[in-house]
Scaffold this active site. Structure first.
Site, PDB file in Angstrom:
ATOM      1  N   PRO A   1     -49.540   8.547  55.871  1.00 38.84           N
ATOM      2  CG  PRO A   1     -47.923   8.235  54.227  1.00 38.84           C
ATOM      3  CD  PRO A   1     -48.304   7.793  55.591  1.00 38.84           C
TER       4      PRO A   1
ATOM      5  CE1 TYR B   1     -56.000  10.079  47.637  1.00 40.89           C
ATOM      6  CE2 TYR B   1     -54.877   8.757  49.295  1.00 40.89           C
ATOM      7  CZ  TYR B   1     -55.166   9.987  48.740  1.00 40.89           C
ATOM      8  OH  TYR B   1     -54.621  11.130  49.293  1.00 40.89           O
TER       9      TYR B   1
ATOM     10  CE1 TYR C   1     -57.176  12.798  50.547  1.00 42.53           C
ATOM     11  CE2 TYR C   1     -57.356  15.027  49.661  1.00 42.53           C
ATOM     12  CZ  TYR C   1     -56.712  13.807  49.722  1.00 42.53           C
ATOM     13  OH  TYR C   1     -55.584  13.588  48.946  1.00 42.53           O
TER      14      TYR C   1
ATOM     15  CG  HIS D   1     -56.079  18.131  42.611  1.00 45.20           C
ATOM     16  ND1 HIS D   1     -56.007  17.052  41.761  1.00 45.20           N
ATOM     17  CD2 HIS D   1     -54.951  18.831  42.433  1.00 45.20           C
ATOM     18  CE1 HIS D   1     -54.859  17.097  41.106  1.00 45.20           C
ATOM     19  NE2 HIS D   1     -54.188  18.164  41.488  1.00 45.20           N
TER      20      HIS D   1
ATOM     21  CE  LYS E   1     -57.091  15.483  56.589  1.00 47.46           C
ATOM     22  NZ  LYS E   1     -57.101  16.562  55.675  1.00 47.46           N
TER      23      LYS E   1
HETATM   24  P1  FAD Z   1     -40.463  18.230  60.060  1.00 47.52           P
HETATM   25  O1  FAD Z   1     -40.802  18.555  58.652  1.00 47.52           O
HETATM   26  O2  FAD Z   1     -39.974  16.861  60.371  1.00 47.52           O
HETATM   27  O3  FAD Z   1     -39.390  19.297  60.542  1.00 47.52           O
HETATM   28  C1  FAD Z   1     -38.619  19.145  61.731  1.00 47.52           C
HETATM   29  C2  FAD Z   1     -37.304  19.861  61.561  1.00 47.52           C
HETATM   30  O4  FAD Z   1     -36.567  19.793  62.773  1.00 47.52           O
HETATM   31  C3  FAD Z   1     -36.434  19.234  60.477  1.00 47.52           C
HETATM   32  O5  FAD Z   1     -35.958  20.205  59.597  1.00 47.52           O
HETATM   33  C4  FAD Z   1     -35.312  18.569  61.283  1.00 47.52           C
HETATM   34  O6  FAD Z   1     -34.090  18.495  60.540  1.00 47.52           O
HETATM   35  C5  FAD Z   1     -35.222  19.484  62.481  1.00 47.52           C
HETATM   36  N1  FAD Z   1     -34.618  18.876  63.684  1.00 47.52           N
HETATM   37  C6  FAD Z   1     -34.765  17.620  64.145  1.00 47.52           C
HETATM   38  N2  FAD Z   1     -34.040  17.436  65.263  1.00 47.52           N
HETATM   39  C7  FAD Z   1     -33.422  18.611  65.522  1.00 47.52           C
HETATM   40  C8  FAD Z   1     -32.534  19.034  66.529  1.00 47.52           C
HETATM   41  N3  FAD Z   1     -32.131  18.215  67.496  1.00 47.52           N
HETATM   42  N4  FAD Z   1     -32.084  20.301  66.463  1.00 47.52           N
HETATM   43  C9  FAD Z   1     -32.464  21.154  65.492  1.00 47.52           C
HETATM   44  N5  FAD Z   1     -33.313  20.782  64.497  1.00 47.52           N
HETATM   45  C10 FAD Z   1     -33.783  19.528  64.508  1.00 47.52           C
HETATM   46  N6  FAD Z   1     -48.553  15.494  55.128  1.00 47.52           N
HETATM   47  C11 FAD Z   1     -49.608  16.092  54.493  1.00 47.52           C
HETATM   48  O7  FAD Z   1     -50.257  16.978  55.087  1.00 47.52           O
HETATM   49  N7  FAD Z   1     -49.987  15.759  53.212  1.00 47.52           N
HETATM   50  C12 FAD Z   1     -49.319  14.806  52.520  1.00 47.52           C
HETATM   51  O8  FAD Z   1     -49.641  14.597  51.349  1.00 47.52           O
HETATM   52  C13 FAD Z   1     -48.214  14.128  53.167  1.00 47.52           C
HETATM   53  N8  FAD Z   1     -47.515  13.191  52.523  1.00 47.52           N
HETATM   54  C14 FAD Z   1     -46.399  12.670  53.104  1.00 47.52           C
HETATM   55  C15 FAD Z   1     -45.680  11.757  52.386  1.00 47.52           C
HETATM   56  C16 FAD Z   1     -44.524  11.209  52.929  1.00 47.52           C
HETATM   57  C17 FAD Z   1     -43.761  10.205  52.121  1.00 47.52           C
HETATM   58  C18 FAD Z   1     -44.083  11.609  54.236  1.00 47.52           C
HETATM   59  C19 FAD Z   1     -42.797  11.048  54.844  1.00 47.52           C
HETATM   60  C20 FAD Z   1     -44.803  12.519  54.971  1.00 47.52           C
HETATM   61  C21 FAD Z   1     -45.970  13.063  54.419  1.00 47.52           C
HETATM   62  N9  FAD Z   1     -46.729  13.992  55.111  1.00 47.52           N
HETATM   63  C22 FAD Z   1     -47.839  14.535  54.507  1.00 47.52           C
HETATM   64  C23 FAD Z   1     -46.334  14.413  56.474  1.00 47.52           C
HETATM   65  C24 FAD Z   1     -45.552  15.746  56.517  1.00 47.52           C
HETATM   66  O9  FAD Z   1     -44.459  15.703  55.642  1.00 47.52           O
HETATM   67  C25 FAD Z   1     -45.082  16.048  57.954  1.00 47.52           C
HETATM   68  O10 FAD Z   1     -46.189  15.964  58.805  1.00 47.52           O
HETATM   69  C26 FAD Z   1     -44.439  17.447  58.081  1.00 47.52           C
HETATM   70  O11 FAD Z   1     -43.131  17.440  57.572  1.00 47.52           O
HETATM   71  C27 FAD Z   1     -44.385  17.923  59.542  1.00 47.52           C
HETATM   72  O12 FAD Z   1     -43.703  19.160  59.646  1.00 47.52           O
HETATM   73  P2  FAD Z   1     -42.883  19.541  60.941  1.00 47.52           P
HETATM   74  O13 FAD Z   1     -42.352  20.919  60.694  1.00 47.52           O
HETATM   75  O14 FAD Z   1     -43.704  19.280  62.140  1.00 47.52           O
HETATM   76  O15 FAD Z   1     -41.700  18.479  61.020  1.00 47.52           O
HETATM   77  C1  PHB Z   2     -48.202  13.366  47.792  1.00 45.76           C
HETATM   78  O1  PHB Z   2     -48.485  13.989  46.751  1.00 45.76           O
HETATM   79  O2  PHB Z   2     -47.020  13.247  48.183  1.00 45.76           O
HETATM   80  C2  PHB Z   2     -49.278  12.732  48.586  1.00 45.76           C
HETATM   81  C3  PHB Z   2     -50.593  12.927  48.199  1.00 45.76           C
HETATM   82  C4  PHB Z   2     -51.626  12.341  48.942  1.00 45.76           C
HETATM   83  C5  PHB Z   2     -51.318  11.576  50.053  1.00 45.76           C
HETATM   84  C6  PHB Z   2     -49.990  11.396  50.437  1.00 45.76           C
HETATM   85  C7  PHB Z   2     -48.965  11.975  49.703  1.00 45.76           C
HETATM   86  O3  PHB Z   2     -52.325  10.992  50.745  1.00 45.76           O
END
Ligand code: FAD
Ligand code: PHB
Length: 386
Positions: free
Chosen positions: A284, A193, A376, A65, A288
């Protein structure tokens, strides 16, 4: 600790440097691969994944995009990232797919991922041999003596509380997002947005036939009160522009996500390093969170390579400060996007006029639009040392 994007990518990067690791995860593989979350990869994140052999499916099904639409006051304005920056773009590629690619790559390389572990605990992090203990999926107690432990266990994980005297900076927002995954052909070429008097709405996508949509709702919103009909009519209202409408289809999944900014530091204590959501989360609106988690891991992989292969701990000592500089930039950007586009309960006409003025400014001033575009698409991405 944690088989989210951060823990899995770290394990992959360490393996490319000949450093052994075991990923311990308390959920099942199926659960980790199905968890609906992020969708947008910064240009630098997509490049990183390609450079470490994870680009095949990304290039096949990821959607590049070149900008976003900002909608307000009933009209839509294009922010053209390519022309505002040196040609930078983002790629819509679901986090579920990133996680699937990483799990497949680790397992194909003989990497150890312990899914469905229970009684996970960490000890001796201030010593040179911290210990990770757990009970594996077969019920056998295990104990791993480690050089370092990476706490990639997300916001609700157990590693962050092990850092004594950690500072926390936090903001909760008075709204949440209702996220919808629908079998509906996206009726837009770019993400939209939209700021509307009834609240924010975001139009994203997962494929040429699947739409991903979000609506601003109350933090305590009850999912049962949102029938498919109500969801579509609210989306039609908040995205309305003359001669255009949202293509509707069967809703496959819906959920409510609270909105929070959270930064904790330092991100290291002794031989324990935090990465990703375990240390920080952003609302979100700036897309980021996933990108920040993966960029922490790049900094950590560089640091661990120097420490464990050459005995040089300078990068490890700088780890927290290096990460937090980028984290705070993304925290500010995400807060700014969130505040500009959502309608806070009780917000008065003064606030509404400020938001509209800011939106008009961003869509008419090249300087302001460039600031949005460079944040972004990813400001100063971390680079992997090879
Ligand atoms: P997580 O993905 O949370 O992984 C942590 C892992 O640790 C999980 O698998 C969990 O089960 C495990 N865990 C937890 N506790 C324990 C334990 N005690 N023992 C063993 N394992 C454990 N980010 C973007 O960059 N762009 C986006 O468009 C975006 N949109 C989003 C939309 C939504 C609706 C949401 C909820 C989030 C969004 N995010 C976005 C954020 C992004 O999803 C998170 O920042 C990302 O998942 C972080 O990755 P992580 O590996 O740090 O943590
Ligand atoms: C998504 O596609 O899930 C998404 C896209 C942009 C955002 C947040 C989530 O800012």
């Amino acid at each position: 600790m944690g088989a989210g994007p951060a823990g899995l990518l770290l394990s992959h990067l360490l393996a490319t440097n000949g450093i052994e690791s075991v990923v311990v995860e308390n959920r099942s593989r199926e659960y980790c691969e199905a968890r609906q979350r992020a969708g947008v990869l910064e240009g630098g994140t997509a490049e990183l994944l390609r450079s470490v052999g994870l680009g095949k499916r990304l290039d096949a099904i990821g959607m590049e995009h070149g900008g976003i639409y900002l909608q307000f006051d009933g009209s839509r304005h294009y922010v053209d990232f390519r022309s505002l920056t040196d040609g930078r773009t983002v790629t819509v590629y679901a986090q579920t797919e990133v996680v699937k690619d990483l799990i497949a790559a680790r397992l194909a390389a003989g990497g150890a991922i312990e899914f469905s572990a229970t009684s996970v605990s960490v000890s001796d992090v201030a010593s040179d041999r911290p210990v990770l203990s757990y009970v594996d999926a077969d019920g056998t107690p295990r104990s791993v003596s480690c050089d370092v432990i990476a706490g990639c266990d997300g916001f609700h994980g157990i590693c962050r509380p092990l850092i004594p005297e950690i500072s926390v900076y936090e903001r909760t927002y008075p709204y949440a997002w209702l996220g919808v995954l629908a079998d509906a052909v996206p009726s837009t070429d770019e993400l939209i947005y939209s700021r509307h008097e009834s609240g924010f709405a975001l139009y994203s996508m997962r494929s040429p036939s699947v739409s991903r949509l979000y609506l601003q709702v109350a933090p305590d919103e009850k999912l049962e009160e949102w029938s498919d009909d109500r969801i579509w009519s609210e989306l039609q209202k908040r995205f309305a522009v003359d001669g255009w409408s949202v293509a509707e289809g069967p809703v496959r999944e819906k959920s409510v996500t609270p909105m929070r900014s959270f930064v904790s530091g330092p991100m290291r204590y002794g031989r324990l390093f935090l990465a990703g959501d375990a240390a920080h989360i952003v609302p979100p609106t700036g897309a980021k969170g996933l990108n920040l988690a993966l960029s922490d891991v790049v900094v950590l992989a560089n640091a661990l390579r120097a420490a464990l292969l050459s005995g040089s701990w300078e990068l490890a000592d700088a780890y927290s400060d290096t990460c937090l500089r980028r984290v705070w930039r993304a925290t500010h950007f995400s807060w700014w996007m969130t505040s500009m586009l959502h309608v806070a309960p009780g917000a008065d006409a003064f606030e509404a006029q400020l938001q509209l003025s800011q939106l008009r400014y961003v869509t008419s001033s090249r300087a302001q639009a460039t600031a949005l575009a460079e944040n972004y698409t990813g400001y100063r991405p971390a680079r992997l040392q090879t």
